[in-house]
Enzyme design. Sequence first.
Site, PDB file in Angstrom:
ATOM      1  N   LEU A   1      61.775  57.759   8.002  1.00  0.00           N
ATOM      2  CA  LEU A   1      61.002  58.402   6.932  1.00  0.00           C
ATOM      3  C   LEU A   1      60.096  57.357   6.289  1.00  0.00           C
ATOM      4  O   LEU A   1      58.931  57.615   5.973  1.00  0.00           O
ATOM      5  CB  LEU A   1      61.951  59.015   5.896  1.00  0.00           C
ATOM      6  CG  LEU A   1      62.949  60.054   6.426  1.00  0.00           C
ATOM      7  CD1 LEU A   1      63.733  60.685   5.275  1.00  0.00           C
ATOM      8  CD2 LEU A   1      62.256  61.147   7.221  1.00  0.00           C
TER       9      LEU A   1
ATOM     10  N   GLY B   1      50.077  67.657  13.708  1.00  0.00           N
ATOM     11  CA  GLY B   1      51.421  67.411  13.188  1.00  0.00           C
ATOM     12  C   GLY B   1      51.434  67.478  11.676  1.00  0.00           C
ATOM     13  O   GLY B   1      50.528  66.949  11.007  1.00  0.00           O
TER      14      GLY B   1
ATOM     15  N   HIS C   1      72.713  58.535  18.153  1.00  0.00           N
ATOM     16  CA  HIS C   1      73.297  58.435  16.803  1.00  0.00           C
ATOM     17  C   HIS C   1      74.812  58.618  16.878  1.00  0.00           C
ATOM     18  O   HIS C   1      75.290  59.553  17.522  1.00  0.00           O
ATOM     19  CB  HIS C   1      72.673  59.521  15.929  1.00  0.00           C
ATOM     20  CG  HIS C   1      72.888  59.317  14.467  1.00  0.00           C
ATOM     21  ND1 HIS C   1      74.134  59.324  13.894  1.00  0.00           N
ATOM     22  CD2 HIS C   1      72.017  59.104  13.462  1.00  0.00           C
ATOM     23  CE1 HIS C   1      74.009  59.117  12.596  1.00  0.00           C
ATOM     24  NE2 HIS C   1      72.734  58.974  12.306  1.00  0.00           N
TER      25      HIS C   1
ATOM     26  N   ALA D   1      54.714  62.261   8.659  1.00  0.00           N
ATOM     27  CA  ALA D   1      53.587  61.392   9.015  1.00  0.00           C
ATOM     28  C   ALA D   1      52.271  62.168   8.941  1.00  0.00           C
ATOM     29  O   ALA D   1      51.301  61.721   8.314  1.00  0.00           O
ATOM     30  CB  ALA D   1      53.800  60.816  10.411  1.00  0.00           C
TER      31      ALA D   1
ATOM     32  N   ARG E   1      66.478  51.761  15.874  1.00  0.00           N
ATOM     33  CA  ARG E   1      65.987  51.984  14.501  1.00  0.00           C
ATOM     34  C   ARG E   1      67.147  51.991  13.527  1.00  0.00           C
ATOM     35  O   ARG E   1      68.186  52.606  13.781  1.00  0.00           O
ATOM     36  CB  ARG E   1      65.258  53.330  14.425  1.00  0.00           C
ATOM     37  CG  ARG E   1      64.899  53.697  12.999  1.00  0.00           C
ATOM     38  CD  ARG E   1      64.074  54.939  12.911  1.00  0.00           C
ATOM     39  NE  ARG E   1      64.792  56.160  13.200  1.00  0.00           N
ATOM     40  CZ  ARG E   1      65.642  56.770  12.364  1.00  0.00           C
ATOM     41  NH1 ARG E   1      65.936  56.234  11.194  1.00  0.00           N
ATOM     42  NH2 ARG E   1      66.220  57.901  12.704  1.00  0.00           N
TER      43      ARG E   1
ATOM     44  N   ARG F   1      73.434  51.790  14.402  1.00  0.00           N
ATOM     45  CA  ARG F   1      73.797  52.964  15.200  1.00  0.00           C
ATOM     46  C   ARG F   1      74.140  52.639  16.643  1.00  0.00           C
ATOM     47  O   ARG F   1      75.063  53.216  17.206  1.00  0.00           O
ATOM     48  CB  ARG F   1      72.635  53.953  15.174  1.00  0.00           C
ATOM     49  CG  ARG F   1      72.459  54.513  13.817  1.00  0.00           C
ATOM     50  CD  ARG F   1      71.237  55.353  13.700  1.00  0.00           C
ATOM     51  NE  ARG F   1      71.198  55.879  12.339  1.00  0.00           N
ATOM     52  CZ  ARG F   1      70.237  56.649  11.873  1.00  0.00           C
ATOM     53  NH1 ARG F   1      69.233  56.986  12.636  1.00  0.00           N
ATOM     54  NH2 ARG F   1      70.281  57.088  10.638  1.00  0.00           N
TER      55      ARG F   1
ATOM     56  N   GLY G   1      54.626  66.993  10.035  1.00  0.00           N
ATOM     57  CA  GLY G   1      55.848  66.367   9.550  1.00  0.00           C
ATOM     58  C   GLY G   1      55.446  65.357   8.490  1.00  0.00           C
ATOM     59  O   GLY G   1      54.305  65.359   7.999  1.00  0.00           O
TER      60      GLY G   1
ATOM     61  N   SER H   1      74.955  63.037   8.780  1.00  0.00           N
ATOM     62  CA  SER H   1      74.161  61.872   8.357  1.00  0.00           C
ATOM     63  C   SER H   1      74.962  60.566   8.327  1.00  0.00           C
ATOM     64  O   SER H   1      76.131  60.537   7.964  1.00  0.00           O
ATOM     65  CB  SER H   1      73.615  62.134   6.961  1.00  0.00           C
ATOM     66  OG  SER H   1      73.128  60.956   6.408  1.00  0.00           O
TER      67      SER H   1
HETATM   68  C1  LIG Z   1      68.888  65.734  11.976  1.00  0.00           C
HETATM   69  C2  LIG Z   1      68.032  64.541  11.676  1.00  0.00           C
HETATM   70  C3  LIG Z   1      68.216  63.846  10.496  1.00  0.00           C
HETATM   71  C4  LIG Z   1      67.424  62.740  10.208  1.00  0.00           C
HETATM   72  N1  LIG Z   1      67.634  62.064   9.044  1.00  0.00           N
HETATM   73  C5  LIG Z   1      66.851  60.991   8.752  1.00  0.00           C
HETATM   74  C6  LIG Z   1      67.024  60.280   7.536  1.00  0.00           C
HETATM   75  O1  LIG Z   1      67.865  60.611   6.710  1.00  0.00           O
HETATM   76  N2  LIG Z   1      66.224  59.216   7.309  1.00  0.00           N
HETATM   77  C7  LIG Z   1      65.263  58.805   8.189  1.00  0.00           C
HETATM   78  O2  LIG Z   1      64.565  57.840   7.918  1.00  0.00           O
HETATM   79  N3  LIG Z   1      65.068  59.492   9.338  1.00  0.00           N
HETATM   80  C8  LIG Z   1      65.828  60.563   9.641  1.00  0.00           C
HETATM   81  N4  LIG Z   1      65.631  61.240  10.813  1.00  0.00           N
HETATM   82  C9  LIG Z   1      64.465  60.914  11.642  1.00  0.00           C
HETATM   83  C10 LIG Z   1      63.221  61.531  11.017  1.00  0.00           C
HETATM   84  O3  LIG Z   1      63.521  62.799  10.503  1.00  0.00           O
HETATM   85  C11 LIG Z   1      62.064  61.690  12.011  1.00  0.00           C
HETATM   86  O4  LIG Z   1      61.890  60.519  12.734  1.00  0.00           O
HETATM   87  C12 LIG Z   1      60.781  61.982  11.251  1.00  0.00           C
HETATM   88  O5  LIG Z   1      60.950  63.057  10.368  1.00  0.00           O
HETATM   89  C13 LIG Z   1      59.641  62.270  12.217  1.00  0.00           C
HETATM   90  O6  LIG Z   1      58.514  62.627  11.443  1.00  0.00           O
HETATM   91  P1  LIG Z   1      57.113  62.827  12.125  1.00  0.00           P
HETATM   92  O7  LIG Z   1      56.186  63.224  11.039  1.00  0.00           O
HETATM   93  O8  LIG Z   1      56.762  61.648  12.930  1.00  0.00           O
HETATM   94  O9  LIG Z   1      57.310  64.042  13.147  1.00  0.00           O
HETATM   95  P2  LIG Z   1      57.943  65.506  12.993  1.00  0.00           P
HETATM   96  O10 LIG Z   1      58.562  65.732  11.676  1.00  0.00           O
HETATM   97  O11 LIG Z   1      58.757  65.701  14.215  1.00  0.00           O
HETATM   98  O12 LIG Z   1      56.691  66.452  13.038  1.00  0.00           O
HETATM   99  C14 LIG Z   1      56.000  66.708  14.229  1.00  0.00           C
HETATM  100  C15 LIG Z   1      54.856  67.632  13.916  1.00  0.00           C
HETATM  101  O13 LIG Z   1      54.019  67.703  15.053  1.00  0.00           O
HETATM  102  C16 LIG Z   1      53.771  69.046  15.392  1.00  0.00           C
HETATM  103  N5  LIG Z   1      53.625  69.091  16.841  1.00  0.00           N
HETATM  104  C17 LIG Z   1      54.433  68.566  17.793  1.00  0.00           C
HETATM  105  N6  LIG Z   1      53.933  68.791  19.009  1.00  0.00           N
HETATM  106  C18 LIG Z   1      52.790  69.474  18.832  1.00  0.00           C
HETATM  107  C19 LIG Z   1      51.826  70.014  19.712  1.00  0.00           C
HETATM  108  N7  LIG Z   1      51.917  69.871  21.035  1.00  0.00           N
HETATM  109  N8  LIG Z   1      50.800  70.687  19.175  1.00  0.00           N
HETATM  110  C20 LIG Z   1      50.655  70.859  17.831  1.00  0.00           C
HETATM  111  N9  LIG Z   1      51.540  70.340  16.956  1.00  0.00           N
HETATM  112  C21 LIG Z   1      52.584  69.678  17.456  1.00  0.00           C
HETATM  113  C22 LIG Z   1      54.947  69.830  14.881  1.00  0.00           C
HETATM  114  O14 LIG Z   1      54.571  71.157  14.656  1.00  0.00           O
HETATM  115  C23 LIG Z   1      55.251  69.061  13.592  1.00  0.00           C
HETATM  116  O15 LIG Z   1      54.421  69.566  12.580  1.00  0.00           O
HETATM  117  C24 LIG Z   1      66.444  62.329  11.115  1.00  0.00           C
HETATM  118  C25 LIG Z   1      66.260  63.020  12.304  1.00  0.00           C
HETATM  119  C26 LIG Z   1      67.070  64.104  12.601  1.00  0.00           C
HETATM  120  C27 LIG Z   1      66.906  64.778  13.924  1.00  0.00           C
END
Ligand SMILES: Cc1cc2nc3c(=O)[nH]c(=O)nc-3n(C[C@H](O)[C@H](O)[C@H](O)COP(=O)(O)OP(=O)(O)OC[C@H]3O[C@@H](n4cnc5c(N)ncnc54)[C@H](O)[C@@H]3O)c2cc1C
Length: 637
Positions: free
Chosen positions: A441, A40, A266, A44, A435, A330, A42, A284
């Site tokens: 984030l 991943g 949401h 995190a 949440r 929410r 993202g 948002s």
């Molecule tokens: C439209 C939208 C707006 C948002 N706005 C906000 C905000 O303003 N503030 C806030 O706090 N939160 C917000 N959120 C929530 C927040 O964006 C997410 O909870 C957060 O970004 C998740 O981050 P993450 O690193 O956990 O996972 P993600 O960003 O989902 O990253 C997942 C990663 O895992 C990888 N991956 C997944 N499955 C596999 C697999 N099987 N094999 C290999 N790689 C894999 C993907 O390629 C990616 O790189 C929003 C969410 C959405 C949908």
Amino acid sequence: MKLDSKIPDGPLSEKWDRHRFELDLVNPANKKKFEIIVVGTGLAGASASATLAELGYEVKTFCIQDSPRRAHSIAAQGGINAAKNYQNDGDSIWRLFYDTIKGGDFRSREANVYRLAQVSNSIIDQCVAQGVPFAREYGGQLANRSFGGAQVSRTFYARGQTGQQLLLGAYGSLSRQIAADKIRLFTRRDMLDLVVIDGKARGIIVRNLVSGNLEKHSADAVILATGGYGNVFYLSTNSMASNVSAAFASYKKGAFFANPCFTQIHPTCIPVKGSYQSKLTLMSESLRNDGRVWVPKIPGDRRSPGHIQESERNYYLEEKYPGFGNLVPRDVASRNAKLQCDLGKGVGDTQLAVYLDFKDALKRDGQEVIARKYGNLFEMYEKITADNPYETPMKIYPAVHYTMGGLWVDYNLMSTIPGLFVLGEANFSDHGSNRLGASALMQGLADGYFIIPYTIGSYLAEASPEKIDVDHKEFDLSYLNAEARIKKLISIKGKRTVDNFQRELGSILWENCGMSRKNTNLKKAKKLIKELRAEYWENVLVGGSEKDFNQRLERAWRVADFLEFGELMVTDTLERQESCGGHFNEGYQTDENEALRDDKLFCHVSAWEFRGNSRKPRLHKEPLKFENVELTQRSYK
Ligand SMILES: Cc1cc2nc3c(=O)[nH]c(=O)nc-3n(C[C@H](O)[C@H](O)[C@H](O)COP(=O)(O)OP(=O)(O)OC[C@H]3O[C@@H](n4cnc5c(N)ncnc54)[C@H](O)[C@@H]3O)c2cc1C
């Protein structure tokens, strides 16, 4: 197995400091001897990879997309919380902690949430140092806005593109380590299985999405940062690639899945338009700072909004919750929108929408100020709906957005499989049953920048895993199982497309396990999912070859997991006979239709253990102890 959350002793505010002191350290010179897999990129995963490599570990980072920058986190719009209290409006670490615990309807761990509030301020410092262009006040101070469930302004933002800017910051740090040869980056790889050897996580099997080849990768520890499972509902605001597969494969290898019934719906999304839509778009929560939510007072009023006078409008959130108004959390805002639509007051073609109106804010502040805050969101809305929100109110409706459930982790973010750590939305840790906005984030970056660097070191120092290589028989077994499952999917050659199955699964879940839940419907849903799953393995049409770029195959794998996971979700929903946060069982509500918790029977985390396909998963309960806050009925009046 007894769940041990490993929450340190001592006063709440000292737990994390003490714990950090007590954790074992890896000698800096020895760090390069340890390999860590991070799945991943993202917020995190990217922050964890960059920080661990900077510390000296050898890191292998994987993602589905062609670039880490395309992870779903890039879509985050509104902002990130921190208790800086720049405004002097009464914020503090304690208040952020309390708001988050209360926002989650008292279904999260006090110690985790307090730590999250504590490190929130360091996140902002780190991101500013990376050059993240947060919005600023005239005097240069970082600007803040308000989000739901809080009466202070603590949300840092970069217009409506906060996730993108934060991810670019983390990506910069990641790239620095790639250039230094400390991170090996594997893009376009899909994790299909976790390899567990002698009870410890030791590697992964991935599919190269371009060549179709399966690969084995070993490490001393594995970190999953693979995001949330909202796409189990088919329509959600998540990226199309978001999935449950990596987490679910780990569940099947022994990692417990916690609170899968906790989904966030949401309140402010662009309503569904037609039956062939595959994606929903968020507007948002930050818009609720200035936008006012209303419906016509008279059910069935079909006049255009401009023809409905002030006296004929029902600003139902402001009326019902004068304390928080449009900025209630929410779950509360979503349920009330549904309630208004159920009363026949919904607007738009489908009557499944309410208005979000900027008329007063535009009159007060002018278009330039509003555009500066939300310009890109207004543009996005106009592009999708062909309505100009500067001239007419937005139409919005609740949609699946985030998942609070996830793999169970202890205070060190380690799952029930030693050596498997889970970060960000993929774990269940900090948000309870709802949440608060701008807290995902914060949690993802807290996990990646500030928690895992300490806790994984202690694991590696203590466990000092023996070196293994990918010829080990467990790697072969996982590899062969993955290969067989792919071959099976391709060989079915049925009549229904993968999307068709996923759409049906999504509609079963949305109707029966969505915003409002009833036991009878849940039982029905369980049966329907079982039947759909059986049909899937007889009648799905995948097409193409496994040794090639094949997106239908990618989706087929994920939908196969969603079909199993959907049932686990319903099982958990049925088990939790109370309402809390986003989990609303109609049988448990107050006289004012608010969620009614049962703290005697359900003040716990539900963690599910996989016991084979033919047996019901076993439920383990981690009791939640509240020593610092009083359990109360949430009120946002
Ligand atoms: C439209 C939208 C707006 C948002 N706005 C906000 C905000 O303003 N503030 C806030 O706090 N939160 C917000 N959120 C929530 C927040 O964006 C997410 O909870 C957060 O970004 C998740 O981050 P993450 O690193 O956990 O996972 P993600 O960003 O989902 O990253 C997942 C990663 O895992 C990888 N991956 C997944 N499955 C596999 C697999 N099987 N094999 C290999 N790689 C894999 C993907 O390629 C990616 O790189 C929003 C969410 C959405 C949908």
